[in-house]
Motif scaffolding. Structure first.
Motif, short mmCIF file in Angstrom:
data_model
loop_
_atom_site.label_atom_id
_atom_site.label_comp_id
_atom_site.label_asym_id
_atom_site.label_seq_id
_atom_site.Cartn_x
_atom_site.Cartn_y
_atom_site.Cartn_z
N GLU A 111 8.94 11.36 0.74
CA GLU A 111 8.89 12.73 1.25
C GLU A 111 8.67 13.72 0.11
N PHE A 112 9.15 13.41 -1.07
CA PHE A 112 8.99 14.30 -2.21
C PHE A 112 8.49 13.50 -3.41
N ARG A 113 7.76 14.16 -4.28
CA ARG A 113 7.27 13.57 -5.54
C ARG A 113 6.58 12.23 -5.30
N LYS A 114 5.64 12.24 -4.40
CA LYS A 114 4.94 11.00 -4.08
C LYS A 114 4.15 10.48 -5.29
N ASN A 115 3.71 11.39 -6.17
CA ASN A 115 2.97 10.94 -7.35
C ASN A 115 3.81 10.03 -8.24
N LEU A 116 5.12 10.31 -8.33
CA LEU A 116 6.01 9.46 -9.10
C LEU A 116 6.01 8.05 -8.52
N ILE A 117 6.08 7.95 -7.20
CA ILE A 117 6.10 6.64 -6.54
C ILE A 117 4.75 5.96 -6.69
N ARG A 118 3.67 6.70 -6.48
CA ARG A 118 2.32 6.12 -6.56
C ARG A 118 2.03 5.61 -7.96
N ASN A 119 2.39 6.39 -8.98
CA ASN A 119 2.12 5.98 -10.36
C ASN A 119 2.91 4.74 -10.76
N ALA A 120 4.10 4.59 -10.18
CA ALA A 120 4.92 3.41 -10.51
C ALA A 120 4.21 2.12 -10.08
N PHE A 121 3.51 2.16 -8.95
CA PHE A 121 2.83 0.96 -8.47
C PHE A 121 1.50 0.72 -9.18
N LYS A 122 1.09 1.69 -10.02
CA LYS A 122 -0.13 1.50 -10.81
C LYS A 122 0.20 1.02 -12.22
N SER A 123 1.47 0.97 -12.57
CA SER A 123 1.88 0.60 -13.93
C SER A 123 2.88 -0.54 -13.89
N ALA A 124 3.22 -1.02 -15.06
CA ALA A 124 4.21 -2.10 -15.18
C ALA A 124 5.40 -1.59 -15.98
N PRO A 125 6.61 -2.00 -15.63
CA PRO A 125 7.78 -1.56 -16.40
C PRO A 125 7.77 -2.15 -17.80
N ASP A 126 8.41 -1.46 -18.73
CA ASP A 126 8.48 -1.94 -20.11
C ASP A 126 9.33 -3.21 -20.17
N VAL A 133 0.84 -1.20 0.00
CA VAL A 133 0.00 0.00 0.00
C VAL A 133 0.88 1.25 0.00
N VAL A 134 0.56 2.19 -0.91
CA VAL A 134 1.22 3.50 -0.90
C VAL A 134 0.41 4.40 0.05
N GLU A 135 1.04 4.85 1.12
CA GLU A 135 0.34 5.64 2.13
C GLU A 135 -0.12 6.99 1.57
N LYS A 136 -1.29 7.44 2.04
CA LYS A 136 -1.80 8.75 1.64
C LYS A 136 -1.22 9.86 2.49
N GLU A 137 -0.85 9.54 3.72
CA GLU A 137 -0.37 10.56 4.65
C GLU A 137 0.98 11.13 4.18
N HIS A 138 1.16 12.42 4.44
CA HIS A 138 2.43 13.06 4.12
C HIS A 138 3.51 12.57 5.09
N PHE A 139 4.73 12.39 4.56
CA PHE A 139 5.85 11.96 5.39
C PHE A 139 6.82 13.12 5.55
N SER A 140 7.24 13.36 6.78
CA SER A 140 8.22 14.40 7.07
C SER A 140 9.37 13.79 7.87
N PHE A 141 10.58 13.97 7.34
CA PHE A 141 11.77 13.44 8.01
C PHE A 141 12.32 14.50 8.96
N PRO A 142 12.70 14.11 10.19
CA PRO A 142 12.70 12.77 10.80
C PRO A 142 11.49 12.51 11.69
N ASP A 143 10.52 13.45 11.72
CA ASP A 143 9.43 13.37 12.68
C ASP A 143 8.58 12.11 12.50
#
Length: 733
Positions: free
Chosen positions: A519-534, A393-403
């Motif tokens: 922490e940054f560009r979560k959309n990049l991470i989320r979209n990767a898990f919705k697609s398959a690599p070439d 699961v890709v979490e919806k909550e924002h992540f802040s380091f180190p808190d």
């Protein structure tokens, strides 16, 4: 006048002012009359000859200003033919001023010149001397095209008199016509034509002849290489072609148990081998088989554990013996077949391993290309698809380091510096860390994995090295960075990289759900898990050692081999730049291609001056048939404790021992191996001690010493930066 007080005095003052004004007007009028007289006198001066010369000059100037130089020059076929002849004569007789007049022409700068000629065409030859040679004919044509211009030139008695009109012609013609005219007359000539002209030039004849001989030798070498390579590439491995092999493809994402199933088959085999990308993975398989009662040998380039065992072996992919027969072979992480540096070793293993049953384990993107290679070999196969055992699961909550760091997190960054800085910041707030990065000795990585597995540390901070088959009890993977430097440029993470790393979350048997965050560009991470690599479409080919017997230097053979791959759309071009560079270095010392090949295939950091100097001395001793005094390079490790500041020092010494071990193994000196191996183990222990203290150094401002954030792109704090920018040196106030 300031003492005048009464009215009579005032009227006297007014009278004086009027008289002064009248005198001034009179003088101004006289001056103007004088100027007019002088002007009129000047107009009247001049002899009839001078007046006639001025008239001829005016007519010439009028023609030059009205004419279109393109019409006069570009449409004159006879002139263009003469300019073309001038161009050919220049190449055949003159010195090309690409070369500095004070520098002699030699084979090196001539080769550079030809490279530039190939890239930029003849535009590099349009230099001042050649321009002047062409322009002289253009100027003659302009003069002859007008009776007025010709009459003025003929009337001049000295070159200085013609200079005015020639400057005007040049201003009108040179910049407007030179480039188009040159492009027109040079366009019919290819680079080959220019080289043919230079062949007649005594300044370049010898170099051109040598260059042609070199090119002929290269063409012959390419032809010989193509003769050595069969039309059917798998035929390079005749022992494997004589077998009827069966492949079992274990295809699935991370944490799906594909490698586990293949290891079970390996344990049941009478003779078997495991081939993986990392020494750490080979060591894990070695320990598992040994623990399960199956004697196993571990062999890598740097070490050989239990060499007396003959039936089972765990190795890195480079250690494959393509002649030995196995009942079962396991080839792990087959998606690495596309890697530009090491991918060719996976190609060689699939094509050349002599095993009755071959288990291929890897990600889905490697399935199609593996099947194609198997079909090319004429072998049979079956595909077993493995599903992920735990939900991801890709979490919806924002992540802040180190808190927001939690226990059993894996924090992912992409450089050693950031691993240490991030871990230091966590340790500063009381969070214990394991660290993993590529340059860390594998003994130390193994210990860091154990500490995290046993709960001695709460989190692991790692690079993408964690994504290569390492089994850790990770609950959540957090990407603290979304870009990595791949050796050429800094780029966003690819889909397959995100899936490989993020898939380490939610270890099977420990967690029902694995989590991923960024922490940054979560959309990049989320979209990767919705697609398959070439899917991987091309493979890198291994270098056939049979080519070592060809005539020519090894560097030339590597170069031509790379060019053949580059011209073939079916293959990835293997990156042989490092091998070629090392080849050329050793070819200055020896022409023994087999010896050179042994040395250039040693794994070491050639950019490290210490390692390179040791490697060079090893090669010198083998070339001169002398004994290499390896003891002189065994690091002396102090019994005193080391601090985090000494990590780089200890890691480099460990790499020195690795290189010594590889040399002693490859050149048959196993009796000396133990001494170096013990020193290497001592260094690994020292590194473990440093990391166990949990006292890594935080990043500090190089100016004031104040702590800065772990991922700051600069080594200076914002306050010091502002202070420096205010100084006059930086253009501040």
């Amino acid at each position: 006048m300031k003492h005048i007080r009464n009215s009579s005095d005032k009227s006297a003052l007014d009278k004086l002012l009027v008289e002064a004004s009248e005198q001034k007007d009179a003088s101004t009028t006289n001056a103007n009359h004088s100027k007019k007289r002088r002007h009129k006198k000047k107009k009247k001066t001049g002899t009839p000859e001078q007046i006639q010369e001025k008239e001829r000059f005016g007519k010439a100037v009028s023609y030059i200003e009205r004419m279109d130089p393109s019409d006069v020059i570009m449409k004159d076929e006879e002139l263009l033919e003469a300019l073309t002849l001038e161009l050919e004569t220049y190449f055949k007789t003159q010195k090309v001023t690409y070369f500095k007049s004070e520098a002699p022409v030699n084979s090196d700068n001539y080769s550079v010149f030809l490279d530039q000629l190939e890239k930029k065409s003849m535009s590099i030859l349009l230099n001042r001397h050649l321009r002047n040679a062409l322009y002289n004919k253009m100027e003659d044509k302009i003069i002859e095209s007008s009776e007025a211009v010709k009459a003025y030139i003929d009337s001049c008695t000295t070159p200085k008199q013609t200079l005015r009109i020639r400057k005007l012609i040049k201003a009108r013609v040179y910049n407007r016509v030179m480039d188009p005219c040159y492009n027109l007359i040079s366009s019919p000539y290819s680079v080959k034509d220019i080289r043919n002209f230079l062949w007649y030039n005594p300044r370049y004849h010898d170099f051109e002849e040598a260059k042609r001989e070199e090119e002929s030798a290269a063409e012959l070498l390419t032809a010989n290489i193509l003769k050595e390579i069969p039309d059917y590439y798998p035929d390079l491995y005749p022992a494997a072609r004589r077998m009827k092999r069966h492949f079992i493809l274990h295809i699935g994402p991370t944490n799906s148990g594909k490698t586990y199933d293949s290891i079970q088959a390996l344990e049941r085999a009478a003779v078997g081998i495991y081939l993986g990308p990392l020494r750490l993975l080979a060591h894990e398989v070695y320990e598992k088989l040994t623990a399960d009662g199956v004697p196993c040998r571990m062999k890598t380039g740097e070490e050989d554990i239990a060499p007396e065992v003959r039936d089972h072996q765990a190795s890195t992919i480079e250690m494959l013996d393509s002649v030995k027969h196995y009942n079962v072979a396991v080839i792990d992480e087959i998606q690495m077949i596309a890697d530009r540096q090491r991918g060719r070793m996976w190609t060689a293993a699939i094509l050349g391993v002599c095993a009755d049953e071959v288990h291929l384990c890897g990600a889905p993107e490697g399935k199609d290309i593996a099947i194609k290679l198997i079909e090319d070999c004429g072998d049979t196969y079956e595909v077993i698809t493995h599903e992920r055992a735990t939900e991801l699961v890709v979490e919806k909550e924002h992540f802040s380091f180190p808190d927001d760091v939690q226990s059993k997190d894996a924090l992912i960054v992409f450089s050693k510096r950031n691993v240490l800085a991030c871990a230091a910041e966590l340790q500063g707030i009381g969070i214990s860390c394991s660290i993993i990065y590529g340059a860390l000795p594998y003994d130390v990585r193994k210990e860091e994995v154990r500490k995290f597995t046993d709960g001695e540390t709460s989190v692991v901070v790692a690079t993408d090295a964690i994504g290569m088959g390492m089994n850790l009890p990770i609950r959540r993977v957090v990407f603290l960075e979304s870009e990595k430097f791949d050796g050429m440029t800094k780029r966003p993470l690819r889909t397959e990289e995100i899936l490989q790393i993020g898939g380490r979350a939610g270890r099977r048997g420990l967690y029902d759900i694995g989590y991923v965050n960024a922490e940054f560009r979560k959309n990049l991470i989320r979209n990767a898990f919705k697609s398959a690599p070439d899917p991987i479409e091309k493979v890198a080919l291994p270098f056939p050692e049979s080519l070592l017997g060809l005539d020519g230097s090894l560097s030339d053979i590597f170069t031509r081999w790379g060019a053949i791959q580059q011209s073939n759309d079916a293959f990835n071009q293997t990156d042989l730049s490092v091998e070629i560079k090392l080849c050329r270095f050793l070819e200055q010392k020896t022409d023994d291609k087999e010896l050179i090949y042994k040395f250039i295939t040693m794994p070491f950091d050639e950019d490290n001056i210490t390692l390179f100097s040791i490697w060079e001395e090893m090669a010198d001793c083998e070339i001169e048939h002398e004994i290499f005094d390896y003891r002189r390079f065994i690091p002396e490790i102090s019994m005193t404790s080391y601090s985090a500041e000494d990590l780089s020092f200890l890691e480099e010494n460990y790499q020195v021992c690795d290189l010594l071990c590889y040399y002693l193994n490859r050149f048959g000196l196993p009796e000396e191996y133990e001494e170096v191996s013990e020193a290497r183990s001592e260094i690994a222990v020292k590194i473990m001690e440093v990391l166990s203290k949990q006292e890594l150094i935080k990043r500090k401002c190089r100016s004031c010493g104040k702590q800065i954030k772990w991922n700051s792109p600069y080594n200076i704090c914002s306050e010091c930066y502002e202070k420096h920018m205010r100084t006059p040196f930086y253009g501040g106030w």
